[in-house]
Design a protein around this motif. Structure first.
Motif, PDB file in Angstrom:
ATOM      1  N   HIS A   1     -52.664  55.195  32.216  1.00 51.51           N
ATOM      2  CA  HIS A   1     -52.188  53.276  32.905  1.00 51.51           C
ATOM      3  C   HIS A   1     -52.535  53.495  34.471  1.00 51.51           C
ATOM      4  N   VAL A   2     -51.999  55.473  34.818  1.00 48.79           N
ATOM      5  CA  VAL A   2     -52.462  54.959  36.162  1.00 48.79           C
ATOM      6  C   VAL A   2     -54.209  54.616  36.642  1.00 48.79           C
ATOM      7  N   LEU A   3     -54.914  54.588  35.762  1.00 47.28           N
ATOM      8  CA  LEU A   3     -56.424  54.853  37.178  1.00 47.28           C
ATOM      9  C   LEU A   3     -56.661  53.143  36.190  1.00 47.28           C
ATOM     10  N   HIS A   4     -55.738  52.750  35.117  1.00 47.51           N
ATOM     11  CA  HIS A   4     -56.031  51.422  35.286  1.00 47.51           C
ATOM     12  C   HIS A   4     -55.837  50.257  36.443  1.00 47.51           C
ATOM     13  N   GLN A   5     -54.375  51.176  36.451  1.00 47.32           N
ATOM     14  CA  GLN A   5     -54.267  50.138  38.050  1.00 47.32           C
ATOM     15  C   GLN A   5     -54.996  50.393  39.115  1.00 47.32           C
ATOM     16  N   ALA A   6     -55.517  51.872  39.244  1.00 43.29           N
ATOM     17  CA  ALA A   6     -55.975  51.892  40.770  1.00 43.29           C
ATOM     18  C   ALA A   6     -57.174  50.887  40.541  1.00 43.29           C
ATOM     19  N   ALA A   7     -57.759  50.903  39.693  1.00 43.00           N
ATOM     20  CA  ALA A   7     -59.019  50.292  39.239  1.00 43.00           C
ATOM     21  C   ALA A   7     -58.548  48.893  39.724  1.00 43.00           C
ATOM     22  N   GLU A   8     -57.592  48.696  38.765  1.00 44.72           N
ATOM     23  CA  GLU A   8     -57.230  46.135  39.342  1.00 44.72           C
ATOM     24  C   GLU A   8     -57.217  45.973  41.273  1.00 44.72           C
ATOM     25  N   GLU A   9     -56.758  47.237  41.634  1.00 48.35           N
ATOM     26  CA  GLU A   9     -56.807  47.664  42.945  1.00 48.35           C
ATOM     27  C   GLU A   9     -57.072  47.864  43.870  1.00 48.35           C
ATOM     28  N   GLY A  10     -58.880  48.063  43.442  1.00 47.91           N
ATOM     29  CA  GLY A  10     -59.607  48.386  43.816  1.00 47.91           C
ATOM     30  C   GLY A  10     -59.649  49.784  44.430  1.00 47.91           C
ATOM     31  N   LEU A  11     -58.770  51.022  43.923  1.00 47.82           N
ATOM     32  CA  LEU A  11     -59.405  51.590  44.468  1.00 47.82           C
ATOM     33  C   LEU A  11     -60.097  53.136  44.741  1.00 47.82           C
ATOM     34  N   ARG A  12     -60.490  53.556  45.336  1.00 49.51           N
ATOM     35  CA  ARG A  12     -61.672  54.115  45.509  1.00 49.51           C
ATOM     36  C   ARG A  12     -61.175  56.402  45.111  1.00 49.51           C
ATOM     37  N   CYS A  13     -61.638  56.575  44.200  1.00 51.45           N
ATOM     38  CA  CYS A  13     -61.535  58.575  44.132  1.00 51.45           C
ATOM     39  C   CYS A  13     -63.143  58.513  43.634  1.00 51.45           C
ATOM     40  N   GLU A  14     -63.386  59.094  44.628  1.00 51.20           N
ATOM     41  CA  GLU A  14     -64.463  59.546  44.023  1.00 51.20           C
ATOM     42  C   GLU A  14     -65.015  61.002  44.023  1.00 51.20           C
ATOM     43  N   ASN A  15     -64.007  61.472  44.234  1.00 56.66           N
ATOM     44  CA  ASN A  15     -64.360  63.262  43.330  1.00 56.66           C
ATOM     45  C   ASN A  15     -63.995  63.692  42.453  1.00 56.66           C
ATOM     46  N   LEU A  16     -63.418  62.672  41.374  1.00 57.77           N
ATOM     47  CA  LEU A  16     -62.542  62.658  40.651  1.00 57.77           C
ATOM     48  C   LEU A  16     -63.555  64.052  39.187  1.00 57.77           C
ATOM     49  N   ARG A  17     -63.123  64.553  39.048  1.00 58.43           N
ATOM     50  CA  ARG A  17     -63.893  65.397  37.804  1.00 58.43           C
ATOM     51  C   ARG A  17     -63.711  65.146  36.977  1.00 58.43           C
ATOM     52  N   ARG A  18     -62.053  65.892  36.605  1.00 59.95           N
ATOM     53  CA  ARG A  18     -61.847  66.208  34.851  1.00 59.95           C
ATOM     54  C   ARG A  18     -60.040  65.386  35.218  1.00 59.95           C
ATOM     55  N   VAL A  19     -60.247  64.724  33.366  1.00 60.37           N
ATOM     56  CA  VAL A  19     -59.095  65.026  33.387  1.00 60.37           C
ATOM     57  C   VAL A  19     -58.776  65.745  32.431  1.00 60.37           C
ATOM     58  N   VAL A  20     -57.157  66.660  32.689  1.00 64.64           N
ATOM     59  CA  VAL A  20     -56.996  67.415  31.506  1.00 64.64           C
ATOM     60  C   VAL A  20     -55.121  66.099  31.178  1.00 64.64           C
ATOM     61  N   LEU A  21     -55.645  66.453  29.931  1.00 63.58           N
ATOM     62  CA  LEU A  21     -54.408  65.917  29.141  1.00 63.58           C
ATOM     63  C   LEU A  21     -53.933  66.227  28.245  1.00 63.58           C
ATOM     64  N   GLY A  22     -52.197  66.283  27.939  1.00 63.69           N
ATOM     65  CA  GLY A  22     -51.769  66.985  26.784  1.00 63.69           C
ATOM     66  C   GLY A  22     -50.198  66.219  26.585  1.00 63.69           C
ATOM     67  N   GLY A  23     -49.198  66.405  25.994  1.00 60.00           N
ATOM     68  CA  GLY A  23     -47.996  65.842  25.854  1.00 60.00           C
ATOM     69  C   GLY A  23     -48.244  65.006  24.224  1.00 60.00           C
ATOM     70  N   GLU A  24     -49.208  64.798  24.301  1.00 57.92           N
ATOM     71  CA  GLU A  24     -49.549  64.472  22.813  1.00 57.92           C
ATOM     72  C   GLU A  24     -50.542  63.917  22.884  1.00 57.92           C
ATOM     73  N   LYS A  25     -51.291  63.374  21.271  1.00 59.89           N
ATOM     74  CA  LYS A  25     -52.797  63.562  20.864  1.00 59.89           C
ATOM     75  C   LYS A  25     -53.228  62.437  21.887  1.00 59.89           C
ATOM     76  N   VAL A  26     -54.858  62.446  21.750  1.00 62.32           N
ATOM     77  CA  VAL A  26     -55.096  61.488  22.818  1.00 62.32           C
ATOM     78  C   VAL A  26     -55.950  60.554  21.405  1.00 62.32           C
ATOM     79  N   PRO A  27     -55.437  59.655  21.310  1.00 63.95           N
ATOM     80  CA  PRO A  27     -56.436  58.583  20.319  1.00 63.95           C
ATOM     81  C   PRO A  27     -57.875  58.378  20.428  1.00 63.95           C
ATOM     82  N   ASP A  28     -58.560  58.159  19.802  1.00 65.64           N
ATOM     83  CA  ASP A  28     -60.568  57.637  19.534  1.00 65.64           C
ATOM     84  C   ASP A  28     -60.366  56.757  20.428  1.00 65.64           C
TER      85      ASP A  28
END
Ligand SMILES: [Zn+2]
Length: 503
Positions: A208-235
């Motif tokens: 949701h946050v990345l989606h919003q970031a993309a919509e707002e045209g934000l740049r986030c050029e050193n994002l190397r990894r996303v670590v997920l937890g708390g719920e399963k990661v859907p296909d």
């Protein structure tokens, strides 16, 4: 090594000080010395979620699982005497305090009104930190990285695992508290400011946050990894996140998942690999706990690599302790011992997808916004509220995007001419008091609209809870009240926004 550790742990820590297991072992004629091989662990009966739930005659069930040391037993031990001689009585006493005094807790997200608390001592917090350090290592953290922890701030394991893992690994971690504390906008502001290398959080919220970031045209050029937890990661979630990161200026970002649960007081992670490769599975810590994979129907322990339900036994836990704990989580690739094909680590791994067993669904529990909610409880919350008549709870995904965050919409019929704002405030506080979630919107309807929504006269039962989340997002179809008594076909007709999903 595990069996020696287990025997020692039972003999010195669990059996002398756990009321529940002392009785259970006695009942089954078991002693710590009876555990001579890992197979002998199978003689210990399972503990399940139900054992931890309060009953009408015991409203503090979880307390039976807390280790309560007896001073006399401790003070007679040769190791205590040696310690007292070398460092003084006061130091020996402080050591026991660190080991046994509960000073922290996280709780399960379920059962709404009474989530099960799990107590930690300083000893457990040290283990949480060391599990966190290993988790960060496995997930590929580097000292000079900047991490943004977007797990919701709550007494839940995920947030605190990330929180304690940071200093233990020695890396910069900023915790936003998730959407609850500073909203989407607050999280985006910090992404702009900190320019994190790693985002840690729940899949739907990070998306949701990345989606919003993309919509707002934000740049986030050193994002190397996303670590997920708390719920399963859907296909498809991994791929979508990688694509979103590329849009934000970070092509080649890696996604890793983690798995953990309250009762283990720790989490395990995948190591990073390219988006087109099979994920590594969760790298375990064999010195801190033993996993078994069982047939959920018969309880029989299955061989390596077989799918089944995960059962966990800690090897160094204090505070709340459960042995052979049935998680209710099923893993489809089982437990494997081969070195990891990506990182070469030789720790055992849990591979494949994890899903919750049917047992949990039957209790009318489901995750909304990543929090396990008991719908029977919610029903009471609404039925008891003043100034509302008929009501319906609608679950959807924001913008009907299956990967987005859950939205909870409450449709109500207002009665007694109550003031709108006051009623909304009242309903929100009732929700939060009982369930940790609250509706994104409250929509008022007149009696006739409510009857249409609920399918009164059309359905066999009024539709009080409807799930309009697309099936691929993992929403369960059977969360509605008494779904088992309702013909499947009624799903086709739950209102103007229905997708006619059948399951
Ligand atoms: Zn690996």
């Amino acid at each position: 090594m595990q069996v020696e550790q287990l025997r020692d742990y039972l003999r010195r820590v669990v059996l002398p000080f756990s009321a529940h297991y002392r009785d259970l072992f006695r009942e089954h004629g078991l002693t710590a010395d009876a555990i001579r091989s890992l197979e002998d662990l199978r003689r210990v009966p399972f503990t399940s979620k139900a054992d931890l739930l309060n009953t009408p005659d015991n409203s503090q069930k979880a307390r039976e699982f807390v280790l309560i040391p007896e001073q006399q037993v401790l003070s007679r031990r040769p190791s205590t005497i040696v310690k007292a001689l070398l460092h003084g009585r006061e130091e020996a006493r402080r050591g026991f305090e660190r080991e046994f005094r509960p000073i922290f807790l996280t709780s399960t997200t379920g059962r709404s009104a009474d989530p099960t608390p799990f107590l930690f001592t300083q000893h457990d917090l040290d283990n949480l930190a060391s599990a966190g350090k290993r988790l960060f290592e496995v997930c590929g953290a580097e000292r000079e990285m900047r991490l943004l922890n977007m797990f919701p701030y709550a007494p839940h394991l995920a947030f605190w695992q990330a929180h304690y893992g940071g200093p233990a690994f020695g890396v910069f971690v900023m915790s936003t508290g998730g959407g609850k504390v500073m909203g989407t906008e607050g999280n985006l502001r910090l992404i702009r400011k900190i320019k994190p290398d790693v985002l840690i959080g729940m899949p739907t919220f990070v998306y949701h946050v990345l989606h919003q970031a993309a919509e707002e045209g934000l740049r986030c050029e050193n994002l190397r990894r996303v670590v997920l937890g708390g719920e399963k990661v859907p296909d498809g979630m991994r791929r979508k996140l990688v694509n979103l990161a590329a849009e934000l200026g970070s092509p080649g970002m890696e996604v890793v998942a983690t798995y953990g649960f309250t009762e283990a007081k720790m989490a395990w992670g995948e190591c990073a690999c390219a988006a087109d490769q099979t994920p590594s599975g969760y790298h375990l810590y064999p010195d801190l706990g033993i996993f078994e994979v069982i047939d959920p129907k018969t309880g029989e322990v299955l061989p390596s690599g077989h799918p089944g339900e995960l059962v966990f036994t800690p090897l160094d836990s204090r505070g709340s302790v459960v042995l052979r704990y049935r998680t209710g989580d099923c893993i489809d690739g089982g437990l494997v011992y081969e070195p990891c094909p990506h990182c070469g680590r030789r720790a055992p791994r849990l591979v494949g997808n994890i899903s919750r067993s049917s047992e949990v669904k039957e209790m009318h529990l489901d995750k909304i916004k990543g929090t396990l909610v008991d719908f029977n409880q919610l029903e009471h919350v609404l039925d008891d509220a003043d100034n509302i008549g008929a009501w319906q709870l609608e679950l959807r995904k924001r913008n009907d995007d299956p990967l987005e965050v859950d939205e909870l919409i409450l449709h109500v019929q207002k009665i007694n001419g109550a003031d709108d704002d006051k009623l909304i405030r009242d309903l929100n506080s009732r929700f939060v008091a009982k369930t940790e979630v609250h509706p994104n919107r409250v929509v008022f309807h007149d009696g006739e609209e409510m009857r249409d929504l609920q399918g009164v006269g059309v359905q066999l039962k009024e539709e009080k809870i409807v799930d309009h989340r697309p099936k691929s997002a993992g929403g369960l179809a059977n969360i509605r009240k008494k779904a088992d008594a309702t013909p499947e076909s009624s799903f086709a007709n739950v209102g103007p926004v229905s997708k006619g999903r059948k399951e």
